[in-house]
Write an enzyme that holds these catalytic residues in place. Sequence first.
Site, short mmCIF file in Angstrom:
data_model
loop_
_atom_site.label_atom_id
_atom_site.label_comp_id
_atom_site.label_asym_id
_atom_site.label_seq_id
_atom_site.Cartn_x
_atom_site.Cartn_y
_atom_site.Cartn_z
N HIS A 117 26.55 -21.14 28.24
CA HIS A 117 26.84 -20.88 27.00
C HIS A 117 26.41 -19.25 26.69
O HIS A 117 25.49 -18.78 26.85
CB HIS A 117 26.20 -21.55 25.84
N LYS A 168 25.45 -28.57 20.00
CA LYS A 168 26.64 -28.96 20.40
C LYS A 168 26.71 -29.03 21.89
O LYS A 168 27.55 -29.76 22.66
CB LYS A 168 27.78 -27.67 20.16
N ARG A 189 27.00 -22.13 5.93
CA ARG A 189 25.99 -20.84 6.32
C ARG A 189 26.86 -19.62 6.21
O ARG A 189 26.28 -18.28 5.84
CB ARG A 189 25.22 -21.10 7.61
N SER A 240 21.99 -25.24 15.88
CA SER A 240 23.50 -25.04 15.92
C SER A 240 24.01 -25.26 17.28
O SER A 240 24.87 -25.99 17.58
CB SER A 240 23.93 -24.18 15.10
N ASP A 248 27.03 -30.07 12.10
CA ASP A 248 27.11 -28.77 12.35
C ASP A 248 28.15 -27.70 11.77
O ASP A 248 28.11 -26.98 11.44
CB ASP A 248 26.70 -28.22 13.88
N1 URA Z 1 26.91 -19.73 16.94
C1 URA Z 1 26.72 -21.08 16.83
O1 URA Z 1 27.45 -22.04 17.31
N2 URA Z 1 26.04 -21.51 15.67
C2 URA Z 1 25.03 -20.36 14.84
O2 URA Z 1 24.39 -20.80 14.15
C3 URA Z 1 25.34 -19.00 15.31
C4 URA Z 1 26.03 -18.91 16.35
#
Ligand code: URA
Length: 428
Positions: A83, A190, A171, A186, A164
């Site tokens: 990621h 995932k 957010r 967050s 999320d």
């Molecule tokens: N990417 C995400 O998936 N979540 C965040 O909070 C910031 C960047």
Amino acid sequence: MHSAVDVIRAKRDGGELSDAQIDWVVAAFTRGEVADEQMAALAMAIVWRGMSRRETARWTNAMIDSGQRLDFSGLARPTVDKHSTGGVGDKITLPLSPLVAACGAAVPQLSGRGLGHTGGTLDKLEAIAGWQADISAERMRELLTDPAVGAVVCAAGADLAPADKRLYALRDVTGTVESIPLIASSIMSKKIAEGTGALVLDVKVGSGAFLKREDQARELATAMVELGTDAGVRTVALLTAMDTPLGHTAGNSLEVAESLDVLAGGGPPDVVDLTLALAREMLAQAGIDGIDPADALADGRAMDQWRNMIRAQGGDPDADLPQARHTECVRASESGTLMRLDALAVGLAAWRLGAGRARQGDPVQAGAGIEMHAKPGDSIKRGQPLLTLHTDTPDAFPGALEALRDAYTITPDGEFAPAPLILGRITA
Ligand code: URA
């Protein structure tokens, strides 16, 4: 009985939330029983007061539990994903996923679309005729099991960490993205829900990154490595430089073309170096020893794997890539050494040309973006092409040129000191 106001007040006053409070507030928000304005107030309290390691881990778990958790533990090959926190010209997933699959791992990668100045992997792959981002969990398992494919890059289903999805959208519009525990939970909710056994994080640092300072990036990387490790996912993070764009292209089909160069054994050195560094980390996390991914790039195995991976998701690896209808060239205003080419400016210009989107769900132009004919350290002659801007909508040129006004520095007798690409490595 829990109350949203009690939870908000507790965090506002600097207290630690209990496990029960966290479980309740995340679940109730997902069900729509905690209102958006209450969750926004709590997020703002977290931005100011932070969360402990225990709270962050519990918050992450609560977000995972809000939806489905995929399970690939029964596969014959070890699973490992990468990621990136997002950068300009960051097309690394494209050559990396088939490369690591060619070396014997299974790569389940749930990716996102771009928002703002950083590109999204799905937008890039969608530049390939016929390629589909949406596939079922069953099909994903089938493709991961097939050694000729072994890598799947696809969109996360609606049921993957739905808490999320709602919270991130909130957010985004309430000035509460910038919190290390909220960002870490967050991203990791995932990635853990995706069911990978191991994970390599590429945490970007610099002007084109989400986090500009190395200390912030290091803190985020440490929090994410802790979350992954605590959840039983073998996790390591590299901190990598994002002051200048990666490679020579930013924009969807332009980046696919550059990724094909890498898979064909060529490509820009920074893209090749980072792809190989991340591949080596992924193979190590997956427990695969004695294989040098550089060999799989050089002998065409990674390219074969790419072609299978693209076909498996409906794409035609032989189709011509879309090209933008209009181009404009930026030429060097003086001779000397290119000392700086700013990632944020290039990302913003590519976005204004149509490579990215302003709002979720907006379309992107497959051919829009920027080609960079020189990178920092190169000698430049006055009048030589520095950048080519691509777009289908020529009225976008003035805005893109404005973004690029201070994007680069050429110094007549500059001594260029190359900066390292990999700034650090964080393990459990
Ligand atoms: N990417 C995400 O998936 N979540 C965040 O909070 C910031 C960047």
